[in-house]
Scaffold this active site. Sequence first.
Site, PDB file in Angstrom:
ATOM      1  N   LYS A  33      -7.256   9.691 -10.275  1.00 19.74           N
ATOM      2  CA  LYS A  33      -7.971   8.654 -10.286  1.00 19.74           C
ATOM      3  C   LYS A  33      -9.227   8.674  -9.489  1.00 19.74           C
ATOM      4  O   LYS A  33     -10.277   8.664  -9.989  1.00 19.74           O
ATOM      5  CB  LYS A  33      -7.059   7.351  -9.933  1.00 19.74           C
ATOM      6  CG  LYS A  33      -7.991   6.237  -9.837  1.00 19.74           C
ATOM      7  CD  LYS A  33      -7.170   5.220  -9.153  1.00 19.74           C
ATOM      8  CE  LYS A  33      -6.893   5.391  -7.440  1.00 19.74           C
ATOM      9  NZ  LYS A  33      -6.707   4.344  -6.496  1.00 19.74           N
ATOM     10  N   THR A  34      -8.937   9.050  -8.165  1.00 21.39           N
ATOM     11  CA  THR A  34     -10.094   9.273  -7.172  1.00 21.39           C
ATOM     12  C   THR A  34     -10.922  10.310  -7.894  1.00 21.39           C
ATOM     13  O   THR A  34     -12.266  10.309  -7.771  1.00 21.39           O
ATOM     14  CB  THR A  34      -9.675   9.611  -5.876  1.00 21.39           C
ATOM     15  OG1 THR A  34      -8.628   8.627  -5.628  1.00 21.39           O
ATOM     16  CG2 THR A  34     -10.748   9.474  -5.059  1.00 21.39           C
ATOM     17  N   ASP A 225     -12.650   0.055  -7.462  1.00 20.93           N
ATOM     18  CA  ASP A 225     -11.414   1.068  -7.394  1.00 20.93           C
ATOM     19  C   ASP A 225     -10.506  -0.008  -6.898  1.00 20.93           C
ATOM     20  O   ASP A 225     -10.447  -1.096  -6.367  1.00 20.93           O
ATOM     21  CB  ASP A 225     -11.591   2.139  -6.264  1.00 20.93           C
ATOM     22  CG  ASP A 225     -10.699   3.084  -6.269  1.00 20.93           C
ATOM     23  OD1 ASP A 225      -9.868   3.085  -7.278  1.00 20.93           O
ATOM     24  OD2 ASP A 225     -10.390   4.135  -5.285  1.00 20.93           O
ATOM     25  N   GLU A 226      -9.057   0.442  -7.136  1.00 29.98           N
ATOM     26  CA  GLU A 226      -7.921  -0.567  -6.689  1.00 29.98           C
ATOM     27  C   GLU A 226      -8.202  -1.919  -7.385  1.00 29.98           C
ATOM     28  O   GLU A 226      -7.846  -2.832  -6.575  1.00 29.98           O
ATOM     29  CB  GLU A 226      -7.854  -0.658  -5.322  1.00 29.98           C
ATOM     30  CG  GLU A 226      -7.745   0.765  -4.819  1.00 29.98           C
ATOM     31  CD  GLU A 226      -6.299   1.521  -4.899  1.00 29.98           C
ATOM     32  OE1 GLU A 226      -5.508   1.011  -5.649  1.00 29.98           O
ATOM     33  OE2 GLU A 226      -6.128   2.479  -4.305  1.00 29.98           O
ATOM     34  N   GLN A 256       0.844  -0.536  -9.280  1.00 29.10           N
ATOM     35  CA  GLN A 256       0.590  -0.465  -7.918  1.00 29.10           C
ATOM     36  C   GLN A 256      -0.007  -1.561  -7.117  1.00 29.10           C
ATOM     37  O   GLN A 256      -0.436  -1.752  -6.225  1.00 29.10           O
ATOM     38  CB  GLN A 256      -0.317   0.879  -7.598  1.00 29.10           C
ATOM     39  CG  GLN A 256       0.558   2.095  -8.053  1.00 29.10           C
ATOM     40  CD  GLN A 256      -0.317   3.290  -7.648  1.00 29.10           C
ATOM     41  OE1 GLN A 256      -0.524   3.586  -6.528  1.00 29.10           O
ATOM     42  NE2 GLN A 256      -0.742   4.133  -8.673  1.00 29.10           N
ATOM     43  N   ARG A 627       4.507   8.589  -3.751  1.00 34.37           N
ATOM     44  CA  ARG A 627       3.661   9.268  -2.786  1.00 34.37           C
ATOM     45  C   ARG A 627       4.191  10.718  -2.715  1.00 34.37           C
ATOM     46  O   ARG A 627       3.452  11.664  -2.047  1.00 34.37           O
ATOM     47  CB  ARG A 627       3.798   8.417  -1.210  1.00 34.37           C
ATOM     48  CG  ARG A 627       3.214   7.306  -1.082  1.00 34.37           C
ATOM     49  CD  ARG A 627       1.982   7.233  -1.497  1.00 34.37           C
ATOM     50  NE  ARG A 627       2.265   6.395  -3.097  1.00 34.37           N
ATOM     51  CZ  ARG A 627       1.060   6.547  -3.970  1.00 34.37           C
ATOM     52  NH1 ARG A 627      -0.240   6.962  -3.267  1.00 34.37           N
ATOM     53  NH2 ARG A 627       1.184   6.310  -5.080  1.00 34.37           N
TER      54      ARG A 627
END
Length: 786
Positions: A33-34, A225-226, A256, A627
Site C-alpha cells: 500500500k505504502t 492514507d489509512e 484494519q 504483522r
Amino acid sequence: MSELLDQLNEPQREAAACTEGPVMIIAGAGSGKTRTLTYRIAHLIELGVDPFSILALTFTNKAAAEMKERIMKLVGSEARNIWMGTFHSVFARILRSEAQKLGYINTFTIYDNDDSKSVIKQIVKDLKLDDPKKYSPGTVLNRISMAKSNLLGPEDYMNNPEIQQTDNDAQRPLIGEIYKMYNQRLRNAMAMDFDDLLFNMNVLLRDFPDVLLKYQNRFKYIMVDEYQDTNFSQYCIVKKLAARYQNICVVGDDAQSIYAFRGANIQNIFNFRRDYPNLNLFKLEQNYRSTKMIVDAANSIIAKNVEQIEKEIWTDNAVGNLIRLLRAADEREEGNLVADSIQKAHIGEGLPYKSFAILYRTNVQSRAIEEALRRADIPYRIYQGISFYGRKEIKDVLAYLRLVVNNYDDESLIRIINYPARGIGNTTLDRIRVAAADNDVAIWTVLENLPSFGLGLSSGTLQRITDFVMMIKLFSSMLQTTNAYDLAKQVVYASRIIALLEEDKDDPDNRERVENIKEMLNGVKEFCEKDDQFSEIENELPHPDNSQFKTLDQFLQQVLLLTSEDKDDDKESDKVSMMTIHAAKGLEFPYVYVMGLEENLFPSSLSLFSRQELEEERRLFYVAVTRAEKQLVLSYALTRYQYGKSSCQEMSRFVEEIDSKYIELPRRQKSFPNVGELPRAFQGVKGIKFSPEAEQGFAQPASQPKSKNLKPIAKASATHKGPTAQNTAETINAIQPGMTVRHDKFGTGKVLSCEGAGKDRKAVVFFEGIGQKTLLLAFAKLIIIE
DNA sequence: AAATAGCGCTTTTTT
DNA sequence: AGCGCTATTT
C-alpha cells in the site's frame, strides 16, 4: 507509460497511474500500500504536477517523513515541498495562519488530553454537583470528543434527543452543559484540543468561502492514507477540499479499522462510493509480506466478521511454519517463555534481535515482558511506553514555555504558578480561578488587573504574583528577538526547576529528571539548527518572521503533535521491539509474538457488549497476526495479576477461531490440569508450574509467594502522637527576622522574614543544608535560640 | 503554606 | 499494584 511505475505489480500500477478523478484503493495487509502511494505521488511529480499542490494525509508524522524520503529518492529533492503529515499537524499549521478569522491568536495553544481532563475536572468541581463521580473527566472528555468528531457543537449536543437520552440513561444529563463551559474556557485560554483542530478547520472552510477557495486551488491532488480510520470531521474536511478538482485518492483496508473507539468511522469507506459514483476502485490483494500459513490463518480470522468489503488476500510466498501457541502459568512465566524462545532463535539460528516484535493489547502488560527480557539479557525497545513528552518534568518545562508563548494558557499557568514554590498557594489560586470563571476571562487577565478584582489578597501575595507576571512578560517580550533554544534555556534557568531538582540529589530519579530536561533543551537546539526537520509543511505558510532563526512558538507547535518520533540510531540498533498492537499498525517483523491471548484481556472485557466492538477487537487481532512475515507465536497465561490480585484466565476465543490446521498447540497439552480444576488452595499461587516448557527448565522459576500480608498488626501504636498543642500568641509574635531558631526536623536556621499576625503568621526560615522554608508559626514548634 | 499519610479508584487502545 | 487526591500534620 513511465518507467517509474514498472516497479509495481499490475493492480498497484493501475492504481498509481490513475491520477485524475476520485480513486479508492482497498489495500490488504502487506499488499504494498505504502509503496503504491509513494509511487503514485512520485509519478504525479514526474508528470509535472507542482509538489506544492499535493496534499498527502497520513496517520503518523513518521509515516509521512518516511514516505517523503522515499519519494525524494525517486524524483529528487523538490518532493520536499509536498504537503505531507497527519490531519492534525497539517491543519494545525493552516489554522495558525488563519487563526484571527476564528477569533484566536495565531500562537494559540494545543491542549493535550491531560489539559482537557483538568479543565473538565475543574468545571465539574465548580458546578458543585451532587454526584461528581458520575462525571469522571475521562468519560466526559470521551463524550465531548465524540461530539466534536461528528461536528456537533454544544448547542447541537444539547438539542440532540438521542444523545440526551444516552446521557440521561447513564445518569449524567449535564454533559452538554459541561461541554459548553469547556469550550468557553478553552477559548478564553486561546487553546484548542485535538478535536478542535479538525472541528475548527471545518468551521474555517464553512464560514470563509475565500479561504475554502484558496485551499481548494492549492491542493489540486489530495491523498489520504489509512482512510478506514478517519472520522466524520476529517471526512468533511477532505470532501470540501477536494470538491473543486475531485482529484482525491483514498487508501485503506476496512479489515484494519481499529480506531472506531475514538470516532473513526468505517462507513467513510463505504460512503466514498456514494459520494463519488464515478470513482475508480482498485484492490490490492496480493500479500508480499507473510507466509501462506499466516495469510490463510489471518483470512480465517477476519472471515468471522460480518461487516467487510469483499476481497481475497493471497500470497505467492512459501507455506511457512505453523503458528505456535505458548501457555504459561502466569504472566511472569509467559514473559519467560517468550524471552526464552527469542533467545533460542537468536543464538541457535543467528537471528538478530531486531527481527522480533512483541505485541500486546494493553500497555500494562509490557512490564512483565520487560522484566523477562531483562532477566534474559535481551535488548529491547518499547515504542511509546511513557512518551518523553509525557514525563512530569518535561511537562513542567513545557508549561513554562507554553505560557510564555500564550499568556492565556490557563492550564500551563495553573501548573507552574507555584512550581517551584513561590508562595502562591491554593487558597490564592482558587480565588483567582473563581474570579476568572465568574468574569469569563483567562486567569492571566485577572492577574494583570488584580487590584480591580478586589480579591483581598495580602500585599505579600500581590507582590509575588506581580513578580511572576513580570517574569513571564519579560520572556514573552523576547519571543520575536530570541531563538527558541536561547529563550528556552533562559526560561528553564529562571524557573529554577533544575535548581529545585538538584536540591535533593539523594533521589536518583531527580538526576534522571535533570538529564531529561537537558535532553529536551538539546531537542530544542536541534530543532533550531536543523532547517528541514519538519519541512513537510513549513515551506508553505511562511511564519510571521520567516527569518534566520526559529521561534519558540514554532517549536511548541510541532511538539504536541509529535507521534513517537524515532531516533535514527535506534533504528539501527539490534533490539527486540515491544509495543501495543495499535502502535504496530503499518509495521512488519519477521518474528511476531502476540501475548496475553485471554478472554477479557483480548478481546477486552469492555468490548463484549456489542458485535461492533467485538468485531473491532477481531480486526485488531487480524492486524496483530498480519504483522508477521515468517513466524507467528501466540501466548497466554492461566493466571494473571490484575488490579493487584491474581485472577484465573481463559484462553481467548480468537485462538479457537483459528482453523486448527494452521496452529500448533502446546506440547502435552492434555496432561495439563486446567487451573480452574485445581484445589482452591493452589489457584493463583505463584511458584506452581503448569507448562511443559517450564518443566523442561527453560523458564526461570516463577516468583516466590510474597509474604506481604504479614504486615505488623499493631500499627495503631505507631500512630500515637505527643501533644500537638498550638503555639500561643506569645511564642508566635516573639519570632522576628534575624533570630536563630531550632526546628524538630530541619535543625537550626535563621529567620529571614515574617508576615501576617496571629494564627496566620508565618516565617521564612533558612536552614543550614536544607534551604529556605516557609513555616506557619501556629504549628511549627520553633525554639528561639538567640 | 508545605509536607505527609492514608484512602479510594482505576485500568483499552491515541492524534 | 500504582496513583492522585483528600485529610491530617507540622
